[in-house]
Write a protein that holds these residues in place. Structure first.
Motif, PDB file in Angstrom:
ATOM      1  N   LEU A  28       0.659  -1.184   0.041  1.00 47.77           N
ATOM      2  CA  LEU A  28       0.043  -0.059   0.081  1.00 47.77           C
ATOM      3  C   LEU A  28       1.044   1.185  -0.081  1.00 47.77           C
ATOM      4  CD1 LEU A  28      -2.889  -0.913   2.520  1.00 47.77           C
ATOM      5  CD2 LEU A  28      -2.984  -0.812  -0.045  1.00 47.77           C
ATOM      6  N   SER A  56      -5.782   8.051   2.027  1.00 53.75           N
ATOM      7  CA  SER A  56      -5.135   6.896   1.948  1.00 53.75           C
ATOM      8  C   SER A  56      -3.864   6.879   2.906  1.00 53.75           C
ATOM      9  CB  SER A  56      -4.635   6.458   0.667  1.00 53.75           C
ATOM     10  OG  SER A  56      -5.776   6.245  -0.277  1.00 53.75           O
ATOM     11  N   ALA A  57      -3.019   8.268   2.867  1.00 58.32           N
ATOM     12  CA  ALA A  57      -1.976   8.352   3.753  1.00 58.32           C
ATOM     13  C   ALA A  57      -2.359   8.443   5.174  1.00 58.32           C
ATOM     14  CB  ALA A  57      -1.423   9.754   3.395  1.00 58.32           C
ATOM     15  N   ALA A  86      -4.694   6.506   6.472  1.00 57.90           N
ATOM     16  CA  ALA A  86      -5.009   5.089   7.000  1.00 57.90           C
ATOM     17  C   ALA A  86      -3.850   4.161   6.787  1.00 57.90           C
ATOM     18  CB  ALA A  86      -6.121   4.764   5.861  1.00 57.90           C
ATOM     19  N   ILE A  87      -2.868   4.613   6.125  1.00 59.16           N
ATOM     20  CA  ILE A  87      -1.819   3.512   6.117  1.00 59.16           C
ATOM     21  C   ILE A  87      -0.972   3.460   7.144  1.00 59.16           C
ATOM     22  CG2 ILE A  87       0.286   2.948   4.600  1.00 59.16           C
ATOM     23  CD1 ILE A  87      -1.350   3.587   2.159  1.00 59.16           C
ATOM     24  N   LEU A 107       0.719   3.890  -2.750  1.00 66.75           N
ATOM     25  CA  LEU A 107       0.478   5.482  -2.568  1.00 66.75           C
ATOM     26  C   LEU A 107       1.612   6.258  -3.068  1.00 66.75           C
ATOM     27  CD1 LEU A 107      -1.018   7.950  -0.764  1.00 66.75           C
ATOM     28  CD2 LEU A 107       0.486   7.098   0.953  1.00 66.75           C
ATOM     29  N   LYS A 148       5.272  10.280   7.571  1.00 65.96           N
ATOM     30  CA  LYS A 148       3.666  10.421   7.297  1.00 65.96           C
ATOM     31  C   LYS A 148       3.289  11.864   7.430  1.00 65.96           C
ATOM     32  CE  LYS A 148      -0.395   8.084   8.925  1.00 65.96           C
ATOM     33  NZ  LYS A 148      -1.025   7.048   9.494  1.00 65.96           N
ATOM     34  N   GLY A 175      -7.983  12.129  -2.324  1.00 69.35           N
ATOM     35  CA  GLY A 175      -8.213  10.809  -1.957  1.00 69.35           C
ATOM     36  C   GLY A 175      -6.979  10.310  -1.576  1.00 69.35           C
ATOM     37  N   LEU A 176      -5.658  10.677  -2.049  1.00 67.36           N
ATOM     38  CA  LEU A 176      -4.420  10.383  -1.527  1.00 67.36           C
ATOM     39  C   LEU A 176      -4.199  10.787  -0.079  1.00 67.36           C
ATOM     40  CD1 LEU A 176      -2.023  11.256  -4.529  1.00 67.36           C
ATOM     41  CD2 LEU A 176      -2.740   9.157  -3.943  1.00 67.36           C
TER      42      LEU A 176
END
Length: 411
Positions: free
Chosen positions: A15, A187-188, A190-191, A19, A80, A183-184
């Protein structure tokens, strides 16, 4: 929270790579579409080429200053945090294009979006080191990442062309990129990221960037990146001008020369990831640099009849050079310094992206034609090829890369 405060290990590597790939593709959609947007800017605001070119220079200046000025955040605050910060600023500035119609307003947004790219790109480049298993694997991953950048460089201009053909404004490209960026960000968030090896995050600041900039390895790889970017900008900035109005053999190639170059550059980076996982990087780099030089020399000697084929073909060989120089320049340092070093190399990269096309344009104007700008570009390609061959014979980074393999990737 810094990376050192989180539990090490873990993280979904697949993932994280996905990303990272999408981030590079997303911002390439905007940065590499400038060439097809500038003619619309000239028409809308009645500008000359120098003034309209500030659309390119504003973005590159922002990336350069964001990378060198804030690259240390990836080491101090964590990958992050840095990625999400940069993506957030980019999303805001990209979406703001929908509400702007003034030239100065566009320049401000471009500069801010460039600075945001500089921030999240240094975070992403540092993250590549965290998920790599060796310096060789680092280079292969970097080529794959840049391959997705190449895909974005194809998609972006295609979207602009579609928008213009349908009567819509080019500004919607940035809105599309802004929505993708949201959207990114999700995702960032959540990862789960792997813990980075950062023992002294509290001491990481802008001085870390200055220390990295003085290191001979960082300087050498940065200068190599500058040379490469100088050669590459000759293609995507001035090749269309060189081939304009060409009606000789292979005239159809002149119409699609830049698209062919971008396609070959993207394809070559995926091929490069495979090659560099199996062959010595010094050998691959020397072969590609020599092939680039051959393409440029052939284009000068053979005239536009040869240039229409050779200059687009150079994209296949250019594809491997920059991500390899970038990767090795970063991976000769401990992971705790990857953000700062990435910022230094990014600064020199963007500096060349501004200075080189300006110099080629000035030489072309002074001498009376775009071919003279390509003489300068060929000179840069010659220096790059000589440096790559010297690197193959001497391999000055071998010991330091081996030491980093042992200390940073052995576990």
């Amino acid at each position: 929270m810094s990376e050192s405060e989180r539990a090490p290990g873990g993280g979904n590597i697949g993932l994280i790579k996905g990303l990272t790939f999408m981030m590079f593709m997303m911002f390439a959609m905007t940065t590499d579409s400038v060439g097809v947007i500038i003619p619309q800017i000239i028409k809308s605001f009645d500008l000359g080429m120098t003034a309209a070119g500030s659309f390119h220079y504003a973005t590159m200046s922002g990336i350069a200053l964001g990378g060198v000025g804030l690259g240390f955040l990836a080491d101090r605050m964590g990958r992050k945090f840095t990625i999400i910060l940069g993506l957030s600023v980019f999303a805001v500035t990209a979406l703001a294009f929908a509400f702007t119609s003034q030239f100065v307003g566009f320049l401000v947004l471009l500069f801010l979006s460039g600075a945001a790219i500089g921030v999240f790109k240094t975070g992403a480049l540092a993250l590549i080191g965290d998920i790599s298993t060796s310096t060789r694997n680092h280079t292969a991953t970097m080529n794959t990442v840049e391959g997705f950048f190449g895909v974005g460089a194809i998609i972006g201009p295609a979207i602009v062309a579609y928008l213009l053909a349908s009567g819509a404004s080019w500004k919607w490209l940035y809105v599309i990129a802004g929505v993708m960026c949201l959207g990114l960000i999700g995702s960032a968030l959540a990862i789960r990221y792997p813990g980075a090896k950062v023992e002294a995050a509290a001491r990481v600041d802008f001085k870390s960037v200055l220390r990295a900039a003085r290191d001979p390895y960082a300087l050498a790889f940065s200068l190599g990146a500058m040379l490469y970017v100088g050669v590459e900008t000759a293609i995507y900035v001035w090749m269309p001008t060189l081939l304009a109005g060409y009606e000789g053999p292979g005239a159809f190639m002149a119409l699609y020369a830049l698209s062919i170059f971008f396609v070959l550059r993207a394809a070559g980076r995926f091929l490069g990831a495979w090659m560099l996982a199996r062959l010595r990087w010094t050998l691959v780099l020397a072969i590609c640099a020599a092939a680039i030089l051959a393409c440029f020399v052939g284009a000068l000697v053979g005239g536009r009849q040869a240039a229409v084929f050779l200059l687009p073909a150079s994209g296949l060989f250019m594809s491997i050079v920059y991500p390899t120089l970038n990767s090795k320049g970063i991976s000769v340092f401990p992971k705790a310094e990857h953000g700062a070093v990435a910022g230094v190399i990014l600064f020199f990269t963007c500096l060349s992206a501004v200075i080189s096309p300006l110099a080629m344009g000035a030489v072309s104007d002074a001498m009376g034609g775009p071919v003279y700008g390509f003489v300068l570009a060929t000179g840069l390609a010659l220096v790059l090829a000589c440096a790559a061959i010297a690197n193959l014979l001497l391999d000055p980074a071998k010991a330091r890369l081996a030491a980093c393999d042992e200390s940073e990737y052995a576990s």
